[in-house]
Each structure stands twice: as structure tokens, then as C-alpha cells.
Design a protein around this motif. Structure first.
Motif, mmCIF file in Angstrom:
data_model
loop_
_atom_site.group_PDB
_atom_site.id
_atom_site.type_symbol
_atom_site.label_atom_id
_atom_site.label_comp_id
_atom_site.label_asym_id
_atom_site.label_seq_id
_atom_site.Cartn_x
_atom_site.Cartn_y
_atom_site.Cartn_z
ATOM 1 N N THR A 1 14.596 -15.187 33.509
ATOM 2 C CA THR A 1 15.236 -14.015 32.927
ATOM 3 C C THR A 1 16.041 -13.303 34.005
ATOM 4 O OG1 THR A 1 13.373 -13.762 31.417
ATOM 5 C CG2 THR A 1 14.795 -11.844 31.715
ATOM 6 N N ASP B 1 20.822 -21.365 36.866
ATOM 7 C CA ASP B 1 20.297 -22.585 36.255
ATOM 8 C C ASP B 1 19.958 -23.616 37.332
ATOM 9 O OD1 ASP B 1 20.609 -21.484 33.733
ATOM 10 O OD2 ASP B 1 22.526 -22.489 33.352
ATOM 11 N N ASN C 1 11.808 -21.269 32.495
ATOM 12 C CA ASN C 1 12.567 -20.242 31.786
ATOM 13 C C ASN C 1 12.711 -19.062 32.730
ATOM 14 O OD1 ASN C 1 12.571 -21.571 29.103
ATOM 15 N ND2 ASN C 1 10.371 -21.274 29.279
ATOM 16 N N THR D 1 9.315 -27.373 32.264
ATOM 17 C CA THR D 1 10.410 -26.519 31.823
ATOM 18 C C THR D 1 10.291 -25.178 32.522
ATOM 19 O OG1 THR D 1 10.403 -27.582 29.648
ATOM 20 C CG2 THR D 1 11.504 -25.438 29.803
#
Length: 167
Positions: A104, A69, A102, A100
Motif C-alpha cells: 500500500t 512493483d 501486496n 504474493t
């Protein structure tokens, strides 16, 4: 800040770097203090200490920051500052913007469940939501230059060699 103010602020830096390219090479440093008992690493930042620990998918309880993160947070911070700077330089007025990320990743890799599973982020999507009256061509240029000049995005896209050694 206006485009003229930004150019004026950066003008002497650019001139100095053109005259002495070696002066443009900077070293950034971060240090973590490891606590084996708590399974954490505490990183001092300008905003205070950040305690990183295991992600819940790897045995953490979610009370500490996850290093994956933190990478994404660094990416959105850098992309946001770069977007603002590029918009200013291009004379694009941005009413509001958000970035933003994201990412994986497969917990099997870091937990050594499957030797073929990758360790680390394998796919990152950066989503920029920008409210502006600029036409689509200018917005496309803004996003292109944001990606080009964002230090963290470029580092992730073209990773440097990382060596681990004893201090």
C-alpha cells in the motif's frame, strides 16, 4: 535438490565464512540509466533491461515498470527462493507454492500533494500459499524461517540507511 545436496553445496561456503567472516560480506550493485525526456530509468538485469517509469497514479501510462512493483517483485522472488531452500533443508516436500506481496502506498506523498502523506510503501503483506503434506507446526516453522532468512524481507523490515550522493 535434496537436503543433502544443499548442505554439501553450502558446506564449504559456511566453513570459509566461519574462518574468515569478512569474506561473507558481499556488495551487490544495480545501475539505472536515466532518460529525462521519457521520465524513465532503465535497469540492466540478468534477464535483460527493465524500463521503470511513472505509475499511472502519478502520471504514467502503465507501459513501464513501477518501482514500487519492482520492490514487491524482488520480495516475492527472494521469499520464494528462501521458502524452497528452507523447505529443502527441513525435508519438507512442497508440491507447489506461490508467494504474493501486496503493498500500500499513497500517491499524494510522491506527488507532493500533502507534505504529511508518506512517500513509499507503508504496508506490505506477504501471502504464502503452500501445498504440502507437512503438519501445521512444520509449515509454521517453514514460514517463520522464510521470513527470517529472506534478504529482501529483512531489508524492508529493518531498513539500512540510504544516502544519495553525487558520483
Amino acid at each position: 535438490m535434496s537436503a543433502a545436496d544443499l548442505r554439501e553445496r553450502q558446506r564449504p561456503l559456511k566453513a570459509a565464512y566461519r574462518e574468515d567472516p569478512a569474506s561473507a560480506v558481499q556488495t551487490s550493485t544495480a545501475t539505472a540509466v536515466v532518460d529525462q525526456q521519457a521520465l524513465t530509468a532503465t535497469v540492466g538485469t540478468w534477464a535483460g533491461d527493465v524500463v521503470a517509469g511513472l505509475h499511472p497514479a502519478t502520471g504514467g501510462d502503465g507501459t513501464e515498470a513501477c518501482s514500487g512493483d519492482i520492490i514487491l517483485q524482488a520480495l516475492v522472488a527472494c521469499a520464494g527462493v528462501t521458502l524452497a531452500s528452507v523447505a529443502t533443508a527441513l525435508g519438507i516436500e512442497v508440491r507447489s507454492a506461490s508467494v504474493t506481496a501486496n503493498g500500500t502506498w499513497d500517491a499524494r506523498g510522491t506527488l507532493a500533494v500533502d507534505r504529511d502523506a508518506p512517500v513509499g510503501l507503508t504496508d506490505i503483506e506477504l501471502v504464502v500459499d503452500v501445498d504440502t503434506d507437512a503438519d501445521e507446526e512444520k509449515v509454521a516453522r517453514l514460514l517463520e524461517l522464510t521470513e527470517r532468512y529472506c534478504v529482501v524481507a529483512r531489508t524492508l523490515a529493518e531498513p539500512p540507511e540510504v544516502r544519495v550522493r553525487r558520483g
